[in-house]
Design an enzyme around this catalytic site. Structure first.
Site, PDB file in Angstrom:
ATOM      1  N   HIS A 175     -24.658  14.996 -20.962  1.00 35.39           N
ATOM      2  CA  HIS A 175     -23.436  15.138 -20.166  1.00 35.39           C
ATOM      3  C   HIS A 175     -23.109  16.631 -20.014  1.00 35.39           C
ATOM      4  O   HIS A 175     -22.048  17.089 -20.431  1.00 35.39           O
ATOM      5  CB  HIS A 175     -22.278  14.390 -20.836  1.00 35.39           C
ATOM      6  CG  HIS A 175     -21.654  13.341 -19.973  1.00 35.39           C
ATOM      7  ND1 HIS A 175     -22.296  12.160 -19.675  1.00 35.39           N
ATOM      8  CD2 HIS A 175     -20.462  13.283 -19.323  1.00 35.39           C
ATOM      9  CE1 HIS A 175     -21.518  11.421 -18.900  1.00 35.39           C
ATOM     10  NE2 HIS A 175     -20.402  12.082 -18.659  1.00 35.39           N
ATOM     11  N   ASN A 181     -21.675  14.002 -13.822  1.00 31.65           N
ATOM     12  CA  ASN A 181     -22.948  13.764 -14.533  1.00 31.65           C
ATOM     13  C   ASN A 181     -23.662  12.499 -14.054  1.00 31.65           C
ATOM     14  O   ASN A 181     -24.884  12.474 -13.978  1.00 31.65           O
ATOM     15  CB  ASN A 181     -22.689  13.676 -16.039  1.00 31.65           C
ATOM     16  CG  ASN A 181     -22.140  14.969 -16.571  1.00 31.65           C
ATOM     17  OD1 ASN A 181     -22.871  15.929 -16.709  1.00 31.65           O
ATOM     18  ND2 ASN A 181     -20.848  15.019 -16.853  1.00 31.65           N
ATOM     19  N   GLY A 182     -22.903  11.448 -13.743  1.00 25.59           N
ATOM     20  CA  GLY A 182     -23.507  10.197 -13.280  1.00 25.59           C
ATOM     21  C   GLY A 182     -24.212  10.407 -11.949  1.00 25.59           C
ATOM     22  O   GLY A 182     -25.373  10.032 -11.770  1.00 25.59           O
ATOM     23  N   ARG A 183     -23.493  11.029 -11.004  1.00 18.19           N
ATOM     24  CA  ARG A 183     -24.097  11.262  -9.682  1.00 18.19           C
ATOM     25  C   ARG A 183     -25.314  12.174  -9.795  1.00 18.19           C
ATOM     26  O   ARG A 183     -26.333  11.959  -9.139  1.00 18.19           O
ATOM     27  CB  ARG A 183     -23.052  11.863  -8.722  1.00 18.19           C
ATOM     28  CG  ARG A 183     -22.137  10.820  -8.139  1.00 18.19           C
ATOM     29  CD  ARG A 183     -20.883  11.439  -7.571  1.00 18.19           C
ATOM     30  NE  ARG A 183     -20.045  11.973  -8.632  1.00 18.19           N
ATOM     31  CZ  ARG A 183     -19.086  12.869  -8.447  1.00 18.19           C
ATOM     32  NH1 ARG A 183     -18.844  13.350  -7.251  1.00 18.19           N
ATOM     33  NH2 ARG A 183     -18.348  13.290  -9.461  1.00 18.19           N
ATOM     34  N   ARG A 186     -28.216  10.150 -11.200  1.00 19.33           N
ATOM     35  CA  ARG A 186     -28.731   9.194 -10.214  1.00 19.33           C
ATOM     36  C   ARG A 186     -29.504   9.898  -9.094  1.00 19.33           C
ATOM     37  O   ARG A 186     -30.286   9.281  -8.397  1.00 19.33           O
ATOM     38  CB  ARG A 186     -27.575   8.329  -9.660  1.00 19.33           C
ATOM     39  CG  ARG A 186     -26.930   7.456 -10.743  1.00 19.33           C
ATOM     40  CD  ARG A 186     -25.932   6.450 -10.177  1.00 19.33           C
ATOM     41  NE  ARG A 186     -24.688   7.036  -9.719  1.00 19.33           N
ATOM     42  CZ  ARG A 186     -23.618   7.273 -10.482  1.00 19.33           C
ATOM     43  NH1 ARG A 186     -23.644   6.987 -11.772  1.00 19.33           N
ATOM     44  NH2 ARG A 186     -22.509   7.795  -9.967  1.00 19.33           N
TER      45      ARG A 186
END
Ligand SMILES: Nc1ncnc2c1ncn2[C@@H]1O[C@H](COP(=O)(O)OP(=O)(O)OP(=O)(O)O)[C@@H](O)[C@H]1O
Ligand SMILES: [Mg+2]
Length: 272
Positions: A175, A181-183, A186
Site C-alpha cells: 500500500h 493503491n487498488g486502482r 489493477r
C-alpha cells in the site's frame, strides 16, 4: 501489436480497445466509489463531454484512469525497466487531486501509516499496511519482482494468472500510496498479462466484496509486510484470490471473442 488484437481489421480492433478501456476504467473507478455508470464513463471518454450533476472529481478520475491505461500499453512495448518514477507518473494519472496536501502526496510514496479494518468471523481487526519508512526499500523489491516476472518468456495462461495475482497482492500489501493503491494494482499487475498476449484481467465491480475478502484472507495469513519480512511470504494462501481472478478474466475474454466473431462474419460475407 498485442496478440489478442491480431488479425482484426482496424475498426474492429479500435472498437475492442475502446470497450476494454471503458470497462476497465468504469469497474476500477466504481470499486473505489466513482458514481459514473458504464454508459456515462464511455460518454465522457468518447465525447469529452460532462454528465450533468455528477461530481467533477468523478469525471477527472475516469479521464485519468483512461490515460493510465495508455501508459500501461506504452510500458508493454518499452525496453527499459520499470522505475519508481513510472509508478509516480501513473499515480498522478489515477489521483487527479488539485488541492495540495502534504500528508496526501500525489506522485510520491505515503508519509503517514495506513490501515484497513478486516472483519473475520465476529472479529474486527485493524490491519496495518507496510510502514512508510519501509516503503522505498519494499518497492525496490516489488520493482525487481515485476522485472523478473516480465522477463519470463511465453507465459501460459496459468503462469500469467499467477504473475498477475503475485504482483497485485504484493502491491496492495505494501500500500505504497496514501490512496489509489487498488486502482494502481489493477492496472500495473496487467502488464505481464497483456505482454503474454492476453486481454487484461478486469475485476467486476459487482464482486467487490469477494475481491476484498480474498485479499483480506491473504493479508491476515501473512501479516504486515515490512522491510525485514519477505514480500510474498506465503503464496500457498493465494488460492482463493487466484480463483477469483481466473473467474474475473472471463469479462475481457468475452469482449475479445465477440470481436473475433464479428471479424469472422465480415470475412464470410466478403467471400460470398
Ligand atoms: N480489507 C480491505 N479493505 C479495503 N481494501 C483492501 C482490503 N484488503 C485489500 N485491499 C486493497 O486496497 C484497495 C483500496 O486501497 P486504496 O483506497 O488505496 O485504493 P483506491 O484505488 O483508492 O480504492 P479502491 O481500490 O477501492 O479502488 C482495494 O481495492 C484492495 O485492492
Ligand atoms: Mg481509495
Amino acid at each position: 501489436m498485442f496478440a489478442f488484437l491480431k488479425d482484426l481489421d482496424t475498426d474492429i480492433r479500435d472498437a475492442l480497445l475502446a470497450q476494454l478501456r471503458n470497462l476497465w476504467t468504469h469497474t476500477s473507478t466504481a470499486i473505489e466509489g466513482n458514481t459514473l455508470t458504464l454508459g456515462e464513463t464511455a460518454f465522457v471518454l468518447e465525447e469529452g463531454l460532462t454528465i450533468s450533476g455528477k461530481p467533477l472529481k468523478d469525471h477527472e478520475e475516469v479521464v485519468g484512469h483512461a490515460k493510465a491505461i495508455d501508459f500501461i500499453y506504452d510500458l508493454i512495448g518499452r525496453k527499459s525497466d520499470l522505475a519508481e518514477k513510472d509508478l509516480f507518473d501513473l499515480h498522478k494519472s489515477v489521483q487527479p487531486e488539485r488541492v495540495v496536501d502534504v500528508y496526501k502526496p500525489v506522485g510520491a510514496w505515503k508519509i503517514e501509516p495506513n490501515s484497513t479494518v478486516i472483519v473475520s468471523g465476529n472479529d474486527q481487526i485493524i490491519f496495518e499496511y507496510a510502514p512508510p519508512k519501509d516503503v522505498p526499500e519494499l518497492m525496490q523489491d516489488w520493482l525487481a519482482l515485476f522485472q523478473n516476472t516480465c522477463k519470463e518468456k511465453a507465459l501460459n495462461r496459468e503462469d500469467t494468472l499467477m504473475a498477475y495475482a503475485r504482483l497485485h497482492v504484493s502491491f496492495v500489501s505494501i500500500h505504497p500510496f496514501w490512496d489509489g493503491n487498488g486502482r494502481m494494482a489493477r492496472l500495473i499487475a496487467n502488464v505481464p498479462v497483456i505482454r503474454a498476449g492476453f486481454p487484461p484481467i478486469i475485476i467486476p465491480k459487482e464482486r467487490r466484496q469477494e475481491y476484498i475478502e480474498s485479499l483480506s484472507e491473504y493479508h491476515l495469513s501473512v501479516g504486515t509486510v515490512t522491510a525485514r519480512s519477505e514480500l510474498l511470504p506465503n503464496t500457498d494462501k493465494l488460492g482463493r484470490f487466484i480463483r477469483f481472478c481466473a473467474e474475473s478474466w472471463s469479462e475481457s475474454i468475452k469482449l475479445v471473442d465477440n470481436a473475433r466473431k464479428k471479424q469472422l462474419e465480415r470475412k464470410t460475407i466478403e467471400r460470398n
